[in-house]
Scaffold this motif. Structure first.
Motif, PDB file in Angstrom:
ATOM      1  N   ARG A 141       2.931   1.356  -1.019  1.00  0.00           N
ATOM      2  CA  ARG A 141       2.800   1.839   0.358  1.00  0.00           C
ATOM      3  C   ARG A 141       3.699   3.049   0.599  1.00  0.00           C
ATOM      4  O   ARG A 141       3.282   4.053   1.169  1.00  0.00           O
ATOM      5  N   ASN A 142       4.934   2.950   0.150  1.00  0.00           N
ATOM      6  CA  ASN A 142       5.861   4.045   0.395  1.00  0.00           C
ATOM      7  C   ASN A 142       5.555   5.279  -0.440  1.00  0.00           C
ATOM      8  O   ASN A 142       5.786   6.406  -0.005  1.00  0.00           O
TER       9      ASN A 142
ATOM     10  N   CYS B 112       4.906  -0.843   8.762  1.00  0.00           N
ATOM     11  CA  CYS B 112       4.076  -1.761   7.984  1.00  0.00           C
ATOM     12  C   CYS B 112       3.937  -3.113   8.698  1.00  0.00           C
ATOM     13  O   CYS B 112       3.270  -4.014   8.189  1.00  0.00           O
ATOM     14  N   GLN B 113       4.588  -3.232   9.855  1.00  0.00           N
ATOM     15  CA  GLN B 113       4.412  -4.378  10.751  1.00  0.00           C
ATOM     16  C   GLN B 113       3.998  -3.825  12.121  1.00  0.00           C
ATOM     17  O   GLN B 113       4.767  -3.856  13.082  1.00  0.00           O
ATOM     18  N   PRO B 114       2.776  -3.318  12.230  1.00  0.00           N
ATOM     19  CA  PRO B 114       2.356  -2.616  13.452  1.00  0.00           C
ATOM     20  C   PRO B 114       2.274  -3.528  14.661  1.00  0.00           C
ATOM     21  O   PRO B 114       1.982  -4.724  14.552  1.00  0.00           O
TER      22      PRO B 114
ATOM     23  N   LEU C  72       2.941   6.914   1.645  1.00  0.00           N
ATOM     24  CA  LEU C  72       3.532   7.529   2.832  1.00  0.00           C
ATOM     25  C   LEU C  72       4.252   8.831   2.489  1.00  0.00           C
ATOM     26  O   LEU C  72       4.149   9.822   3.214  1.00  0.00           O
ATOM     27  N   ARG C  73       4.981   8.840   1.381  1.00  0.00           N
ATOM     28  CA  ARG C  73       5.680  10.074   0.965  1.00  0.00           C
ATOM     29  C   ARG C  73       4.686  11.160   0.591  1.00  0.00           C
ATOM     30  O   ARG C  73       4.877  12.337   0.911  1.00  0.00           O
ATOM     31  N   GLU C  74       3.607  10.760  -0.073  1.00  0.00           N
ATOM     32  CA  GLU C  74       2.612  11.733  -0.518  1.00  0.00           C
ATOM     33  C   GLU C  74       1.863  12.350   0.655  1.00  0.00           C
ATOM     34  O   GLU C  74       1.591  13.556   0.665  1.00  0.00           O
ATOM     35  N   SER C  75       1.535  11.544   1.662  1.00  0.00           N
ATOM     36  CA  SER C  75       0.689  12.025   2.754  1.00  0.00           C
ATOM     37  C   SER C  75       1.454  12.407   4.016  1.00  0.00           C
ATOM     38  O   SER C  75       1.018  13.273   4.763  1.00  0.00           O
ATOM     39  N   TYR C  76       2.607  11.738   4.251  1.00  0.00           N
ATOM     40  CA  TYR C  76       3.309  11.946   5.525  1.00  0.00           C
ATOM     41  C   TYR C  76       4.778  12.333   5.359  1.00  0.00           C
ATOM     42  O   TYR C  76       5.477  12.536   6.342  1.00  0.00           O
ATOM     43  N   TYR C  77       5.278  12.320   4.122  1.00  0.00           N
ATOM     44  CA  TYR C  77       6.592  12.878   3.812  1.00  0.00           C
ATOM     45  C   TYR C  77       7.748  12.082   4.411  1.00  0.00           C
ATOM     46  O   TYR C  77       8.744  12.641   4.842  1.00  0.00           O
ATOM     47  N   PHE C  78       7.615  10.753   4.414  1.00  0.00           N
ATOM     48  CA  PHE C  78       8.737   9.905   4.793  1.00  0.00           C
ATOM     49  C   PHE C  78       8.586   8.559   4.087  1.00  0.00           C
ATOM     50  O   PHE C  78       7.525   8.233   3.542  1.00  0.00           O
ATOM     51  N   THR C  79       9.665   7.784   4.098  1.00  0.00           N
ATOM     52  CA  THR C  79       9.671   6.440   3.542  1.00  0.00           C
ATOM     53  C   THR C  79       9.867   5.446   4.683  1.00  0.00           C
ATOM     54  O   THR C  79      10.726   5.655   5.546  1.00  0.00           O
ATOM     55  N   CYS C  80       9.087   4.386   4.698  1.00  0.00           N
ATOM     56  CA  CYS C  80       9.184   3.385   5.761  1.00  0.00           C
ATOM     57  C   CYS C  80      10.386   2.482   5.526  1.00  0.00           C
ATOM     58  O   CYS C  80      10.673   2.081   4.389  1.00  0.00           O
ATOM     59  N   ASN C  81      11.070   2.161   6.611  1.00  0.00           N
ATOM     60  CA  ASN C  81      12.252   1.303   6.528  1.00  0.00           C
ATOM     61  C   ASN C  81      12.098   0.076   7.416  1.00  0.00           C
ATOM     62  O   ASN C  81      13.082  -0.480   7.900  1.00  0.00           O
ATOM     63  N   CYS C  82      10.836  -0.356   7.636  1.00  0.00           N
ATOM     64  CA  CYS C  82      10.610  -1.537   8.466  1.00  0.00           C
ATOM     65  C   CYS C  82      11.122  -2.783   7.740  1.00  0.00           C
ATOM     66  O   CYS C  82      11.467  -2.745   6.553  1.00  0.00           O
ATOM     67  N   LEU C  83      11.179  -3.907   8.455  1.00  0.00           N
ATOM     68  CA  LEU C  83      11.713  -5.141   7.883  1.00  0.00           C
ATOM     69  C   LEU C  83      10.930  -5.571   6.656  1.00  0.00           C
ATOM     70  O   LEU C  83      11.507  -6.036   5.662  1.00  0.00           O
ATOM     71  N   GLU C  84       9.591  -5.400   6.695  1.00  0.00           N
ATOM     72  CA  GLU C  84       8.757  -5.771   5.560  1.00  0.00           C
ATOM     73  C   GLU C  84       9.098  -4.939   4.326  1.00  0.00           C
ATOM     74  O   GLU C  84       9.116  -5.449   3.205  1.00  0.00           O
TER      75      GLU C  84
END
Length: 422
Positions: A238-239, A197-199, A242-254
């Protein structure tokens, strides 16, 4: 990777699987790499406006003499596309108006026709798909068998399930300068890039060529990261996507500190603070309204109903949320889009100007969502003869696009031409 790319290296980690990182420094706006699509398909809604091979939008396209539904820049494009177009050409003639495979089915057919399969970066076992996606995938598989079996060796049902789910996770939507959908493509090298989420980079398209440019200064060892989703929304939203479409949860700093969520979910200041339950109820109402709007958008000839839904929801949310709240902005943006379709320029500007006040503060500095909004506003201003406002908006769009697309991109050449004519 399909080949060695200077300044980049692939790595593997237990948490993310394969990914890319830079082996030298890159500056903002610098091109990391570009690559052609392994396979691409133009949306049927763009046929007649864009070349089926290169996706170039232009007038005077040449029509396929057999099916009369595919269009090309010239004979060279038509000849280069024949190996893929032949999958559809005779079927479109035979089925006539009943020819209706999904865009995903068409893309998978082209991947199968190449016979050499690339290894995808992200796997998505059919077992983990939600019921609605399982149903959609089964329909896509049925469409593949119905419309393409004459020219394809169709693999087993199990292998098709795997391939369709992989394409769903690894495919890229190709969009124009205003982010209108043009088609879908697969880029094995670009699919190696992981999400944040911080590309650190952004992917844009020049025809069907994918181009990856830095949107942050990068030093050797930094991971190459893109956003898979729209970053306007708060962390939980956002998460969920991500879980619905890509099956993971983001763990970025944001996602860990949720620093921007308060700004994105801003409520109105009142003498008596609004109760948390009222805010919670209004948030639930906003999410439900957005889902209903998306479902209604697929139905034709209901523009007035859609606009009425936008206006009603904005009135309801306005009692609790500030105009900068992302759910309010979402419905304003949708209202702008409906007004554009209705050719109501004043209405589109009324909503678009409100959205523009906040988009640049909530999005990344080089966000295509912001540049596309300024493009739309600029072109509406120009059409209304408000040239000063139009030039201002188009200039803001160009400043973002020069970084995201590169200064020599055809889109920028077209905008400069628009400005010179005024």
């Amino acid at each position: 990777m399909t080949g060695s790319i200077d300044g980049l290296e692939m790595f593997s980690s237990p948490e993310k699987g394969r990914g890319l990182r830079v082996s030298r420094a890159f500056s903002v706006g610098e091109l990391l790499f570009s690559c052609p699509a392994y396979s691409s398909v133009l949306s049927v809604t763009e046929r007649g406006s864009c070349c089926d091979l290169c996706f170039r939008r232009k007038e005077g396209l040449a029509r396929c003499g057999k099916c009369k539904k595919a269009f090309y820049c010239n004979a060279s494009c038509q000849k280069a596309d024949w190996a893929m177009h032949r999958l559809e050409c005779s079927a479109m003639v035979a089925f006539g108006e009943n020819w209706c495979p999904s865009e995903t089915s068409r893309l998978v057919a082209r991947i199968l026709a190449k016979k050499v399969r690339h290894q995808f970066n992200k796997d998505c076992p059919f077992l983990y798909l939600m019921d609605c996606k399982k149903e959609r995938t089964e329909l896509d598989i049925a469409g593949l068998g119905r419309f393409f079996s004459k020219h394809l060796e169709v693999p087993s049902h199990k292998d098709l399930l795997t391939l369709f789910s992989q394409v769903a996770c690894n495919g890229f939507t190709i969009e124009d300068d205003e982010l209108s959908h043009m088609g879908t493509a697969v880029y094995p090298d670009v699919a190696l890039i992981n999400h944040s989420c911080q590309p650190s980079v952004i992917v844009t398209f020049n025809g069907t060529l994918a181009q990856v440019r830095a949107v942050q200064d990068m030093k050797p060892g930094d991971e190459v990261l893109i956003s898979y989703i729209d970053l306007l929304y708060p962390t939980d939203d956002r998460n969920s996507r991500l879980r619905e479409s890509y099956y993971f949860t983001c763990n970025c700093l944001e996602c860990q500190n949720k620093q921007k969520d308060k700004v994105k979910l801003k409520v109105r200041k009142q003498s008596d603070p609004i109760e948390p339950q009222v805010i919670s109820n209004m948030t639930r109402y906003a999410k439900n309204t957005i889902r209903e709007f998306r479902a209604m958008k697929s139905t034709k000839n209901i523009l007035f109903e859609l606009l009425e839904m936008c206006e009603q929801s904005l009135e309801e949310m306005g009692a609790v949320f500030e105009d900068s709240n992302v759910y309010v902005l979402h419905m304003m943006y949708q209202a702008m889009g409906v007004c554009i379709y209705m050719q109501d320029a004043d209405g589109a500007l009324r909503y678009g100007e409100k959205v523009a006040r906040h988009y640049s503060k909530l999005y990344h500095p080089y966000s295509l969502n912001v540049s596309s909004l300024y493009l739309k506003l600029g072109r509406i201003y120009m059409a209304l003869g408000r040239h000063s406002a139009g030039i201002n908006a188009l200039t803001k769009a160009m400043a973002i696009m020069e970084v995201a697309h590169g200064k020599d991109h055809q889109y920028l050449k077209d905008i400069r031409k628009e400005l010179s004519q005024k």
